[in-house]
Design a protein around this motif. Structure first.
Motif, PDB file in Angstrom:
ATOM      1  N   ALA A  22       0.839  -1.194   0.000  1.00 35.97           N
ATOM      2  CA  ALA A  22       0.000   0.000   0.000  1.00 35.97           C
ATOM      3  C   ALA A  22       0.872   1.240   0.000  1.00 35.97           C
ATOM      4  CB  ALA A  22      -0.906  -0.002   1.223  1.00 35.97           C
ATOM      5  N   THR A  26       2.776   5.253  -2.871  1.00 34.97           N
ATOM      6  CA  THR A  26       3.219   6.631  -2.683  1.00 34.97           C
ATOM      7  C   THR A  26       4.730   6.757  -2.778  1.00 34.97           C
ATOM      8  OG1 THR A  26       3.360   6.306  -0.330  1.00 34.97           O
ATOM      9  CG2 THR A  26       1.288   7.173  -1.177  1.00 34.97           C
ATOM     10  N   THR A  30       7.228  10.248  -3.875  1.00 32.78           N
ATOM     11  CA  THR A  30       7.944  11.051  -2.894  1.00 32.78           C
ATOM     12  C   THR A  30       9.360  10.543  -2.701  1.00 32.78           C
ATOM     13  OG1 THR A  30       5.947  10.406  -1.758  1.00 32.78           O
ATOM     14  CG2 THR A  30       7.023  12.409  -1.022  1.00 32.78           C
ATOM     15  N   GLU A  62       6.782   7.438   4.545  1.00 34.43           N
ATOM     16  CA  GLU A  62       6.270   7.786   5.870  1.00 34.43           C
ATOM     17  C   GLU A  62       7.398   8.181   6.810  1.00 34.43           C
ATOM     18  OE1 GLU A  62       5.903   3.253   5.834  1.00 34.43           O
ATOM     19  OE2 GLU A  62       6.317   4.904   4.495  1.00 34.43           O
ATOM     20  N   ALA A  65       8.381  11.678   6.168  1.00 32.03           N
ATOM     21  CA  ALA A  65       7.376  12.577   6.718  1.00 32.03           C
ATOM     22  C   ALA A  65       7.529  12.674   8.231  1.00 32.03           C
ATOM     23  CB  ALA A  65       5.991  12.078   6.358  1.00 32.03           C
ATOM     24  N   ALA A  66       7.924  11.560   8.850  1.00 30.22           N
ATOM     25  CA  ALA A  66       7.979  11.554  10.295  1.00 30.22           C
ATOM     26  C   ALA A  66       9.242  12.232  10.821  1.00 30.22           C
ATOM     27  CB  ALA A  66       7.930  10.117  10.800  1.00 30.22           C
ATOM     28  N   PHE A  81       3.002  19.642   8.169  1.00 35.95           N
ATOM     29  CA  PHE A  81       2.153  19.556   6.990  1.00 35.95           C
ATOM     30  C   PHE A  81       1.252  20.766   7.041  1.00 35.95           C
ATOM     31  CE2 PHE A  81      -0.179  17.304  10.294  1.00 35.95           C
ATOM     32  CZ  PHE A  81      -1.436  17.873  10.199  1.00 35.95           C
ATOM     33  N   HIS A 101       6.530  18.948  -3.989  1.00 32.46           N
ATOM     34  CA  HIS A 101       7.128  20.281  -3.857  1.00 32.46           C
ATOM     35  C   HIS A 101       8.645  20.210  -3.745  1.00 32.46           C
ATOM     36  CE1 HIS A 101       7.016  18.914   0.306  1.00 32.46           C
ATOM     37  NE2 HIS A 101       7.942  19.792   0.551  1.00 32.46           N
ATOM     38  N   VAL A 129      -0.859  22.917  -3.176  1.00 26.10           N
ATOM     39  CA  VAL A 129      -1.347  21.542  -3.295  1.00 26.10           C
ATOM     40  C   VAL A 129      -0.431  20.855  -4.302  1.00 26.10           C
ATOM     41  CG1 VAL A 129      -3.285  20.049  -3.851  1.00 26.10           C
ATOM     42  CG2 VAL A 129      -3.713  22.316  -2.921  1.00 26.10           C
ATOM     43  N   GLU A 130       0.186  19.752  -3.894  1.00 28.70           N
ATOM     44  CA  GLU A 130       1.161  19.115  -4.777  1.00 28.70           C
ATOM     45  C   GLU A 130       0.609  17.834  -5.402  1.00 28.70           C
ATOM     46  OE1 GLU A 130       4.550  18.050  -2.344  1.00 28.70           O
ATOM     47  OE2 GLU A 130       3.503  16.355  -1.489  1.00 28.70           O
ATOM     48  N   ASN A 131       1.354  17.294  -6.358  1.00 32.04           N
ATOM     49  CA  ASN A 131       0.967  16.039  -7.013  1.00 32.04           C
ATOM     50  C   ASN A 131      -0.433  16.075  -7.608  1.00 32.04           C
ATOM     51  OD1 ASN A 131       3.259  14.506  -6.778  1.00 32.04           O
ATOM     52  ND2 ASN A 131       2.766  13.789  -4.725  1.00 32.04           N
ATOM     53  N   VAL A 132      -0.791  17.156  -8.253  1.00 34.95           N
ATOM     54  CA  VAL A 132      -2.126  17.259  -8.852  1.00 34.95           C
ATOM     55  C   VAL A 132      -2.020  16.842 -10.317  1.00 34.95           C
ATOM     56  CG1 VAL A 132      -4.030  18.784  -9.419  1.00 34.95           C
ATOM     57  CG2 VAL A 132      -2.741  19.139  -7.314  1.00 34.95           C
TER      58      VAL A 132
END
Lengths: 447, 372
Positions: A22, A26, A30, A62, A65-66, A81, A101, A129-132
């Protein structure tokens, strides 16, 4: 008993596998992108957000991000965020980005422009807003930003053009600026782009000189989509290349993507394998230089000032959106900005050539080049920055195409419509439907 | 794993967990387990949000507001749910017969292509009545999707070719097929998209009636939603009230018995995959004509694959598919609400994993026993 333990273990394993798979969705976006700019961001560690990827480079999404939680707890205004929402009493500016970004290229250049705006316009509140994805998704994202009440919305990829136009019609009080398209409504939906061809021209001069010095007069161009912009930039590069290396030739590979770390690497590798000494890219990531590093050749990156960090990177033509965005935001707020076709030249400060701008030193690969070439590049750049040498001077005749046919006669110059369009039915005289002398490529098919 | 090393570990615990297959699943259990899975997923997500220095409650409130908070955003949620419902139905009807159609994504693209062909060849003019153009696009989209279902259907029926592989592979062909047209034949001025369709090929949206009903202004929900709802009723009717549906279910539950009963399995295989493809094709048509208004790449953020999950979570029930699709539509929308975009994507992933893993609890009951 054994059945029980087996079940428990297989259940745990299955869960783990599912979790991994899963997250796999992503990770390429990233993870791939954060891995690339690790070195460059270390240099600009002044900004807390930019320092993050350097700390946790190759970690999965993740973890990256952490990680910042500990590193940058102090300035945490909204945590690390953000939720794109308006701030009352401020001039609210939103931006939508095609990639992450911190992609190390196109999107990061825009994102840093937005940060520059925030710093230099105290009454501005910014969000992104990224990844659009381009297309249907983007229209909904733009509309939702407009509904939230942002005053100014930048949409920063070609495919956002029609969605932006559609939403602009519904929200006449909001200003929408679309980067890199060809449409405007002359009211609240404007078009913005810059003369990157000038910088590609200079990069071409450097690349030509490098190839000549290495006695391998073959160069490569990793082009994204067969659209006028990519022919324009390729031609500008080839014109510069021929100034310093009249026998040089340029191969072209279409990769049909703006941002795909894997495809970009494959494209660069295929050009090097076909014998190219220098490869430059029209896409976002620094793949051209990274692969050059592996192959012992030279790469030229694009879009972002921080993209040219490996030893085998010659230079990077880049965007410096900060001053441009800030000016537009201030003018929109003051009510003096007229959305239309806003096309800036090098004298706006919005364009850069890595190694040659204030406070930069040329890379090693460039410093080894003959002094007269460096002087020629510096002089031309100085003229560009003064406004004495514009995009139209890059495309001043005589220009021949790769079949020997004269495209622009001596004394004539291309005009804006010629830079933008393929087809003479749309009103251009010379048009951008030709490859300059020295380019080995076929023209894209038209209907 | 040998028994020796694991035995002491077993003894360390004062109890033993055993999983016993369930024989009867109580009616309330699936809903309860799904709800529990979502709650668990949100809790895990909250921990992650807190770890990156955010306020999980504020973030979740924002996510809820952005998908259900107002009529306008709920309308956006429905727009996202529309293709999911149709694709979910497409998967459900095939799955009911134990035909694993993994090709809804490709059938979606082919449907979009077929619908576009009506406008771009062009078979109709700018002035043709939408009453002709729209049905024509529907027929063309469904036919193209059905064709993309027919190929694996006939291969399966005639030569017993595994439909998982063939439908999956046809996805790539469909996308490449579309690209051929947007890069070449139908490209607008060298850009990788067709020209915008004329207005008579647009599905009406609520916003189009804003003049008469002011509350509709800015609402992008389009007629495709009605197609999807009607399709759900039709699929339910076929599966539960028709003889054909009975046979489909029988083949799915017990192919041997179906064969002895003289049901033409091969014929049903082809027909069901065609119907499945037609539904996915209709999703493509509805998206292209209701939202995108032109043929281009990136018309689907993986609707065809999400449809598989939707169908599965809905236990192949057409009406549950509607609800699950709305939930997923909301998740897609909410995914934009936190930046950088990795975090919401991860929460979506966690919810999915928990939902899918919770299925285990439906099939097994957990028994905790004291040791000795």
């Amino acid at each position: 008993m054994h059945k029980g333990s087996f079940l428990r273990w297989s259940g745990m394993l299955a869960l783990l596998a599912l979790l991994l798979s899963a997250c796999g969705g992503t990770a390429p976006a990233t993870g791939g992108a954060t891995a690339a700019p690790a070195a460059p961001t270390a240099a600009s560690a002044a900004e807390p957000t930019a320092a993050v990827p350097a700390a946790a480079t190759a970690a999965p999404a993740e973890l990256t991000a952490a990680a910042p939680a500990a590193a940058t707890a102090a300035p945490a205004t909204e945590g690390n965020f953000q939720i794109p929402a308006v701030a009352d009493g401020k001039f609210n500016v939103a931006m939508i980005l095609l990639g992450p970004h911190d992609d190390g290229g196109w999107s990061q250049a825009h994102y840093e422009g937005l940060q520059y705006l925030e710093k230099n316009m105290p009454d501005a509140h910014v969000a992104y807003v990224e990844n659009v994805p381009e297309g249907a998704d983007s229209e909904q994202v733009i509309r939702s930003l407009a509904r939230k009440g942002f005053n100014l919305i930048f949409t920063t990829s070609f495919g956002y053009m029609d969605p932006t136009a559609a939403v602009a019609e519904e929200f006449p009080d909001i200003t929408f600026i679309h980067v890199s398209g060809y449409k405007t409504n002359n009211a609240n939906f404007g078009n913005l782009f810059g003369a990157m061809e000038s910088m590609k021209y200079l990069a071409g001069m450097l690349a030509g000189a490098r190839a000549k010095q290495d006695s391998n007069p073959k160069l490569g161009y990793m082009a994204t989509f067969p659209i006028p912009e990519e022919l324009r930039l390729g031609n500008a590069f080839a014109l510069g290349m021929r100034k310093t290396c009249p026998e040089c030739t340029l191969d072209v590979r279409w990769i049909n993507t703006w941002h795909d770390p894997v495809k970009e690497k494959e494209g660069a590798a295929s050009l090097f394998d076909a014998g190219a000494q220098v490869v430059f890219t029209g896409a976002d990531t620094p793949a051209s230089a990274d692969v050059a590093q592996e192959k012992g050749r030279w790469g030229i990156t694009y879009d972002w000032s921080g993209s040219c960090k490996v030893e085998r990177c010659l230079t990077a033509p880049y965007w410096n959106w900060g001053p441009i965005y800030t000016k537009i935001a201030q003018d929109v707020k003051a009510g003096t900005y007229k959305p239309g076709f806003d096309y800036f030249d090098a004298n706006s400060g919005g364009l850069g050539l890595y190694g040659f701008m204030e406070g930069q030193t040329p890379t090693k690969g460039v410093a080894e080049l003959p002094a007269e070439v460096l002087q020629q590049v510096k002089d031309t750049l100085a003229k560009m920055q003064k406004g004495d040498f514009t995009r139209f001077d890059v495309f001043a005749g005589p220009i021949k195409d790769n079949t020997g046919k004269e495209i622009v006669p001596a004394g004539a110059k291309l005009e804006q419509a010629d830079l933008d369009q393929f087809d003479s039915k749309t009103g251009c005289k010379y048009c951008m439907y030709w490859w300059a002398e020295g380019i080995n490529a076929e023209l894209p098919k038209l209907n | 794993m040998s028994a020796q090393p694991s035995a002491p570990a077993q003894r360390a615990l004062p109890f033993r967990v055993r999983f016993v297959p369930r024989e009867i699943v109580p009616g309330w259990l699936p809903a309860l387990v799904s709800l529990g899975a979502i709650v668990l997923a949100l809790l895990i997500g909250a921990v992650i949000l807190a770890l990156v220095g955010g306020d999980p409650i504020a973030a979740y409130a924002q996510i809820a507001r952005s998908s259900f908070g107002s009529v306008a955003v709920f309308s956006d949620t429905l727009v996202k749910a529309t293709p999911l419902i149709l694709v979910g139905l497409a998967c459900a009807i095939a799955f009911r017969m134990r035909l694993w159609n993994i090709g809804a994504e490709g059938q979606f693209f082919l449907g979009a292509w077929g619908a576009s062909a009506v406008v771009l060849i062009p078979l109709v003019s700018n002035t043709t009545s939408p009453w002709i153009v729209i049905p024509l696009m529907m027929v063309a989209g469904m036919a193209a999707g059905a064709l993309w279902g027919f190929i694996p259907g006939i291969l399966k029926a005639r030569f017993n070719v595994n439909e998982i592989i063939s439908t999956l592979m046809l996805n790539y062909i469909a996308i490449a097929w579309n690209n051929y047209f947007i890069f070449g034949m139908w490209s607008e001025g060298g850009f990788q998209m067709s020209k915008t369709f004329p207005k008579n090929a647009w599905l009406p949206r609520l916003a189009d009636y804003a003049r008469s009903v002011r509350a509709f202004s800015g609402l992008t929900t389009h007629l495709g939603l009605v197609f999807a709802l009607v399709a759900a009723v039709v699929v339910w009717f076929i599966l539960n009230r028709s003889r054909w549906g009975y046979e489909i279910r029988l083949i799915g539950d017990n192919p041997r018995a179906a064969q002895y009963a003289g049901i033409p399995i091969a014929r049903h295989t082809v027909l069901v995959l065609m119907l499945s493809g037609a539904l996915a094709g209709l999703a493509g048509m509805s998206e292209i004509s209701g939202v995108v208004h032109r043929l281009q790449g990136q018309i689907s953020p993986g609707y065809g694959f999400t449809g598989i999950i939707v169908a599965w979570l809905a236990k192949l029930n057409p009406f549950a598919i509607i609800l699950v699709s709305i939930l997923f539509g909301a998740l897609i929308l909410a995914g934009r609400e936190i930046q950088p975009s990795g975090i919401p994507k991860m929460i979506q992933g966690i919810i999915l994993v928990c939902l899918i893993a919770s299925d285990f609890l439906l099939r097994y009951r957990v028994r905790i026993q004291r040791v000795r």
